[in-house]
Design a protein around this motif. Structure first.
Motif, PDB file in Angstrom:
ATOM      1  N   THR A  62       0.845  -1.188   0.000  1.00 57.22           N
ATOM      2  CA  THR A  62       0.000   0.000   0.000  1.00 57.22           C
ATOM      3  C   THR A  62       0.884   1.243   0.000  1.00 57.22           C
ATOM      4  O   THR A  62       2.005   1.229   0.512  1.00 57.22           O
ATOM      5  N   TRP A  64       1.561   4.793   1.375  1.00 62.39           N
ATOM      6  CA  TRP A  64       1.238   5.641   2.501  1.00 62.39           C
ATOM      7  C   TRP A  64       1.874   7.023   2.355  1.00 62.39           C
ATOM      8  O   TRP A  64       2.877   7.206   1.669  1.00 62.39           O
ATOM      9  N   TYR A  74       5.745   8.509  -1.760  1.00 63.84           N
ATOM     10  CA  TYR A  74       4.998   7.665  -0.829  1.00 63.84           C
ATOM     11  C   TYR A  74       5.939   6.645  -0.190  1.00 63.84           C
ATOM     12  O   TYR A  74       7.085   6.481  -0.596  1.00 63.84           O
ATOM     13  N   SER A 111       5.337   6.753   8.326  1.00 63.00           N
ATOM     14  CA  SER A 111       4.210   6.820   7.396  1.00 63.00           C
ATOM     15  C   SER A 111       2.970   6.143   7.971  1.00 63.00           C
ATOM     16  O   SER A 111       1.847   6.563   7.699  1.00 63.00           O
ATOM     17  N   TYR A 112       3.182   5.099   8.806  1.00 60.43           N
ATOM     18  CA  TYR A 112       2.042   4.499   9.520  1.00 60.43           C
ATOM     19  C   TYR A 112       1.397   5.542  10.438  1.00 60.43           C
ATOM     20  O   TYR A 112       0.166   5.674  10.486  1.00 60.43           O
ATOM     21  N   GLU A 115      -0.766   7.902   8.614  1.00 64.41           N
ATOM     22  CA  GLU A 115      -2.042   7.338   8.168  1.00 64.41           C
ATOM     23  C   GLU A 115      -2.972   6.972   9.319  1.00 64.41           C
ATOM     24  O   GLU A 115      -4.191   7.174   9.227  1.00 64.41           O
TER      25      GLU A 115
END
Length: 224
Positions: A62, A64, A74, A111-112, A115
């Motif tokens: 995915t 992110w 990303y 990045s987690y 999100e």
């Protein structure tokens, strides 16, 4: 699909992504208790929760938000699994040694947070393959987000899959047959990527030699 490639009916490109998807696409078909038991016990240090609860989402590669990282577009973790009580990132490497990247791990955690940080869920991170050493690593705190860091490799994961299959083979219940077939396909998937199950010496039944003359065991003629 795995039988098509395993029997060489079509082209198959062995790579990091094919290994990751082959293994985890089959693992996710197992009951969650078996799936989680295999993953948890394959770790070098037992840092995962005892139970995982059901899988809410299972996604590969995915894209992110890359804010607060040096990536311009990303961040793309290999595998992200959302469970009821916590989240799990798996960063997989093709081989078993010297490929994990500390900077990449930090970016994926950041990045987690970009999100999902406002959800305040526990986060676990597994380095799968590519390890530089087997030492336990300290958990991280990034922007007050605690991340439990774990280590495994493909050989450990395969060994646990073989162990689980052998254990199920000893249970005389028809409903386990489908699980055994999944585990057998997993072993084939590992073989396609040059990881093979091992027979350990301590698992081999001893052979007792009863001949009074050990030379009769060998087919040779002594020359004088």
């Amino acid at each position: 699909m795995i039988s098509y490639f395993y029997q060489n009916k079509g082209n198959f490109r062995v790579c990091e992504d094919s290994l990751t998807s082959t293994v985890f696409d089959l693992l996710k078909y197992l009951p969650i208790e078996i799936f989680w038991n295999i993953l948890k016990k394959s770790l070098y240090h037992q840092k995962l929760p005892l139970n995982s609860g059901e899988i809410l989402d299972f996604s590969y590669w995915t894209k992110w938000n890359a804010n607060e990282t040096d990536n311009s577009r990303y961040i793309e973790p290999d595998l992200f699994i959302r469970f009821e009580e916590f989240d799990l990132i798996i960063e997989a490497k093709r081989y078993n040694e010297n490929q994990q990247n500390e900077s990449q791990i930090t970016k994926e955690i950041q990045s987690y947070i970009n999100e999902f940080g406002n959800e305040n869920k526990d986060l676990y991170f597994i380095q799968l393959g590519g390890l530089f050493d087997l030492n336990e690593v300290q958990d991280r705190f990034i922007n007050e987000q605690k991340v439990v860091l774990c280590k495994s490799d493909w050989t450990k994961l395969l060994d646990q899959i073989v162990y689980e299959k052998d254990k199920l083979n000893q249970i005389d219940y028809t409903h386990t047959n489908s699980y055994i077939r999944i585990l057998e396909d997993l072993i084939k998937g590992f073989e396609m990527h040059s990881f093979y199950k091992k027979i350990w010496l301590n698992s081999i039944e001893p052979i007792h030699i009863t001949s009074e003359n050990p030379k009769t065991l060998f087919n040779y003629v002594t020359k004088y």
